[in-house]
Design a protein around this motif. Sequence first.
Motif, PDB file in Angstrom:
ATOM      1  N   THR A 110       0.855  -1.185   0.000  1.00  0.00           N
ATOM      2  CA  THR A 110       0.000   0.000   0.000  1.00  0.00           C
ATOM      3  C   THR A 110       0.887   1.230   0.000  1.00  0.00           C
ATOM      4  OG1 THR A 110      -1.720  -1.154   1.259  1.00  0.00           O
ATOM      5  CG2 THR A 110      -1.822   1.249   1.218  1.00  0.00           C
ATOM      6  N   LYS A 111       0.576   2.183  -0.864  1.00  0.00           N
ATOM      7  CA  LYS A 111       1.393   3.393  -0.932  1.00  0.00           C
ATOM      8  C   LYS A 111       1.350   4.124   0.405  1.00  0.00           C
ATOM      9  CE  LYS A 111       1.924   5.599  -4.710  1.00  0.00           C
ATOM     10  NZ  LYS A 111       3.404   5.461  -4.681  1.00  0.00           N
ATOM     11  N   PRO A 112       2.508   4.508   0.949  1.00  0.00           N
ATOM     12  CA  PRO A 112       2.541   5.231   2.228  1.00  0.00           C
ATOM     13  C   PRO A 112       1.677   6.494   2.170  1.00  0.00           C
ATOM     14  CG  PRO A 112       4.744   4.558   1.596  1.00  0.00           C
ATOM     15  CD  PRO A 112       3.861   4.288   0.416  1.00  0.00           C
ATOM     16  N   ASP A 113       0.796   6.640   3.174  1.00  0.00           N
ATOM     17  CA  ASP A 113      -0.129   7.776   3.197  1.00  0.00           C
ATOM     18  C   ASP A 113       0.552   8.979   3.842  1.00  0.00           C
ATOM     19  OD1 ASP A 113      -2.389   9.285   2.930  1.00  0.00           O
ATOM     20  OD2 ASP A 113      -3.354   8.480   4.716  1.00  0.00           O
ATOM     21  N   ARG A 114       1.561   9.479   3.172  1.00  0.00           N
ATOM     22  CA  ARG A 114       2.307  10.647   3.656  1.00  0.00           C
ATOM     23  C   ARG A 114       2.657  11.505   2.457  1.00  0.00           C
ATOM     24  NH1 ARG A 114       7.126   9.655   1.659  1.00  0.00           N
ATOM     25  NH2 ARG A 114       8.007   7.536   1.644  1.00  0.00           N
ATOM     26  N   PRO A 115       2.979  12.775   2.673  1.00  0.00           N
ATOM     27  CA  PRO A 115       3.345  13.640   1.546  1.00  0.00           C
ATOM     28  C   PRO A 115       4.604  13.133   0.839  1.00  0.00           C
ATOM     29  CG  PRO A 115       2.801  14.948   3.480  1.00  0.00           C
ATOM     30  CD  PRO A 115       2.878  13.526   3.942  1.00  0.00           C
ATOM     31  N   HIS A 116       4.578  13.181  -0.476  1.00  0.00           N
ATOM     32  CA  HIS A 116       5.692  12.733  -1.302  1.00  0.00           C
ATOM     33  C   HIS A 116       6.346  13.925  -2.002  1.00  0.00           C
ATOM     34  CE1 HIS A 116       4.116   8.811  -0.499  1.00  0.00           C
ATOM     35  NE2 HIS A 116       4.858   8.204  -1.408  1.00  0.00           N
ATOM     36  N   GLY A 117       7.662  13.875  -2.094  1.00  0.00           N
ATOM     37  CA  GLY A 117       8.403  14.866  -2.849  1.00  0.00           C
ATOM     38  C   GLY A 117       8.897  14.276  -4.157  1.00  0.00           C
ATOM     39  N   LEU A 118       8.864  15.086  -5.222  1.00  0.00           N
ATOM     40  CA  LEU A 118       9.273  14.628  -6.544  1.00  0.00           C
ATOM     41  C   LEU A 118      10.411  15.481  -7.090  1.00  0.00           C
ATOM     42  CD1 LEU A 118       6.186  13.723  -6.198  1.00  0.00           C
ATOM     43  CD2 LEU A 118       6.156  13.615  -8.696  1.00  0.00           C
ATOM     44  N   MET A 119      11.332  14.834  -7.764  1.00  0.00           N
ATOM     45  CA  MET A 119      12.413  15.520  -8.457  1.00  0.00           C
ATOM     46  C   MET A 119      12.162  15.421  -9.963  1.00  0.00           C
ATOM     47  SD  MET A 119      16.555  14.820  -8.297  1.00  0.00           S
ATOM     48  CE  MET A 119      16.556  13.394  -9.406  1.00  0.00           C
ATOM     49  N   HIS A 140      16.724   4.310 -13.027  1.00  0.00           N
ATOM     50  CA  HIS A 140      17.875   5.177 -12.775  1.00  0.00           C
ATOM     51  C   HIS A 140      17.433   6.499 -12.153  1.00  0.00           C
ATOM     52  CE1 HIS A 140      21.528   7.487 -13.322  1.00  0.00           C
ATOM     53  NE2 HIS A 140      20.830   8.374 -13.997  1.00  0.00           N
ATOM     54  N   PHE A 141      16.437   7.142 -12.756  1.00  0.00           N
ATOM     55  CA  PHE A 141      15.996   8.442 -12.254  1.00  0.00           C
ATOM     56  C   PHE A 141      15.269   8.306 -10.918  1.00  0.00           C
ATOM     57  CE2 PHE A 141      16.285   9.786 -16.840  1.00  0.00           C
ATOM     58  CZ  PHE A 141      17.329  10.672 -16.637  1.00  0.00           C
ATOM     59  N   LEU A 142      14.556   7.211 -10.715  1.00  0.00           N
ATOM     60  CA  LEU A 142      13.887   6.987  -9.436  1.00  0.00           C
ATOM     61  C   LEU A 142      14.918   6.843  -8.319  1.00  0.00           C
ATOM     62  CD1 LEU A 142      11.222   6.534  -7.935  1.00  0.00           C
ATOM     63  CD2 LEU A 142      11.367   4.118  -8.560  1.00  0.00           C
ATOM     64  N   ARG A 143      15.989   6.122  -8.588  1.00  0.00           N
ATOM     65  CA  ARG A 143      17.035   5.961  -7.577  1.00  0.00           C
ATOM     66  C   ARG A 143      17.794   7.272  -7.362  1.00  0.00           C
ATOM     67  NH1 ARG A 143      19.680  -0.078  -7.884  1.00  0.00           N
ATOM     68  NH2 ARG A 143      17.714  -1.214  -7.792  1.00  0.00           N
ATOM     69  N   ALA A 144      18.016   8.003  -8.443  1.00  0.00           N
ATOM     70  CA  ALA A 144      18.680   9.305  -8.295  1.00  0.00           C
ATOM     71  C   ALA A 144      17.839  10.242  -7.442  1.00  0.00           C
ATOM     72  CB  ALA A 144      18.944   9.910  -9.666  1.00  0.00           C
ATOM     73  N   ALA A 145      16.518  10.206  -7.645  1.00  0.00           N
ATOM     74  CA  ALA A 145      15.624  11.038  -6.835  1.00  0.00           C
ATOM     75  C   ALA A 145      15.714  10.628  -5.365  1.00  0.00           C
ATOM     76  CB  ALA A 145      14.187  10.911  -7.341  1.00  0.00           C
ATOM     77  N   ALA A 148      18.698  11.965  -3.706  1.00  0.00           N
ATOM     78  CA  ALA A 148      18.604  13.410  -3.507  1.00  0.00           C
ATOM     79  C   ALA A 148      17.572  13.784  -2.443  1.00  0.00           C
ATOM     80  CB  ALA A 148      18.270  14.103  -4.825  1.00  0.00           C
ATOM     81  N   GLY A 149      16.954  12.780  -1.815  1.00  0.00           N
ATOM     82  CA  GLY A 149      16.000  13.051  -0.747  1.00  0.00           C
ATOM     83  C   GLY A 149      14.555  13.145  -1.192  1.00  0.00           C
ATOM     84  N   PHE A 150      14.255  12.675  -2.405  1.00  0.00           N
ATOM     85  CA  PHE A 150      12.882  12.695  -2.918  1.00  0.00           C
ATOM     86  C   PHE A 150      12.311  11.275  -2.922  1.00  0.00           C
ATOM     87  CE2 PHE A 150      14.918  16.455  -4.641  1.00  0.00           C
ATOM     88  CZ  PHE A 150      13.931  17.434  -4.574  1.00  0.00           C
ATOM     89  N   ASP A 151      10.996  11.206  -3.090  1.00  0.00           N
ATOM     90  CA  ASP A 151      10.318   9.911  -3.103  1.00  0.00           C
ATOM     91  C   ASP A 151      10.063   9.365  -4.494  1.00  0.00           C
ATOM     92  OD1 ASP A 151       9.522   9.744  -0.119  1.00  0.00           O
ATOM     93  OD2 ASP A 151       8.771  11.723  -0.736  1.00  0.00           O
ATOM     94  N   GLU A 152      10.025  10.219  -5.486  1.00  0.00           N
ATOM     95  CA  GLU A 152       9.618   9.829  -6.835  1.00  0.00           C
ATOM     96  C   GLU A 152      10.271  10.774  -7.833  1.00  0.00           C
ATOM     97  OE1 GLU A 152       8.709   8.020  -9.207  1.00  0.00           O
ATOM     98  OE2 GLU A 152       6.508   7.923  -9.449  1.00  0.00           O
ATOM     99  N   ALA A 153      10.447  10.300  -9.053  1.00  0.00           N
ATOM    100  CA  ALA A 153      10.937  11.142 -10.142  1.00  0.00           C
ATOM    101  C   ALA A 153       9.758  11.575 -11.000  1.00  0.00           C
ATOM    102  CB  ALA A 153      11.952  10.392 -10.988  1.00  0.00           C
ATOM    103  N   LEU A 154       9.782  12.829 -11.437  1.00  0.00           N
ATOM    104  CA  LEU A 154       8.743  13.361 -12.319  1.00  0.00           C
ATOM    105  C   LEU A 154       9.332  13.468 -13.719  1.00  0.00           C
ATOM    106  CD1 LEU A 154       5.870  14.567 -12.552  1.00  0.00           C
ATOM    107  CD2 LEU A 154       6.916  16.823 -12.210  1.00  0.00           C
ATOM    108  N   LEU A 155       8.793  12.681 -14.641  1.00  0.00           N
ATOM    109  CA  LEU A 155       9.324  12.641 -15.997  1.00  0.00           C
ATOM    110  C   LEU A 155       8.780  13.821 -16.807  1.00  0.00           C
ATOM    111  CD1 LEU A 155       8.926   8.817 -16.748  1.00  0.00           C
ATOM    112  CD2 LEU A 155      10.693  10.012 -15.421  1.00  0.00           C
TER     113      LEU A 155
END
Length: 257
Positions: A110-119, A140-145, A148-155
Amino acid sequence: MAPSEVVEIIEVNGEPATEAALRVPALDSYGHFTAMQVRGGRVRGRDLHLARLDAATRELFGAGLDGERVRELLRHALLDVSDASARVYVHWPAGEEDARVMVTVRPPQTKPDRPHGLMSVPYARPLPHIKHLGGFAQTHFLRAAGRAGFDEALLTAPGGLVTEGAVTNIAFWDGTSVVWPQAPSLLGITMALLEPRLPSVRRPVTLADLPSYASAFLANSQGIAPVDRIDDVRFTVDPELMGTVKAAYEAVEWDVI
């Protein structure tokens, strides 16, 4: 096995995966898949998953994939497991008369019910309407995010056009409507279920537009989560909006596999 107990299961065409059977997915990244959460032996958007698999099989291999065959293989792999994360992978090796279907069963997520940050990253998936294999750049970009302290990459496409997350769809709230980015992207099953149940519109969204939106959220097979930042742009986590979105999702009927 207890009804809700899950061990990792891999079956290929309804048989336990052998070393020989696993050579195809190990060595051939040309294929596609769908991912779903199973609860009580049911799944949301079952027919959408089956339609996705059939359409992608037709486009990639020139012939369809029977939905009843997929359901039978899913039921066989799940056996008496009631809650799980399940995936259906499709390959079609040269010379074989029918598609090769691999089903994996893992513990439910289940996706964590908390605010997510995107790079944001400058990448758009090829053939984005297909949930295809070989997503090196996404990983690659998901791991890079993550580093960098983010939860997800925004393509993003050229010009900063927002397309989708690395493993999610994204939507924005303009105070009146839920705005789904109009751009080449995958129509996720959760997005497909939510869009007609919310005051939705589609229009282009660029990185430059982000400060004009009050809130945002992510959606994928694991569920829904609010967004509190994209790069250095901050968003309000709106409890009323998230309550409405989650209520719409919870109202979706679970379909028997």
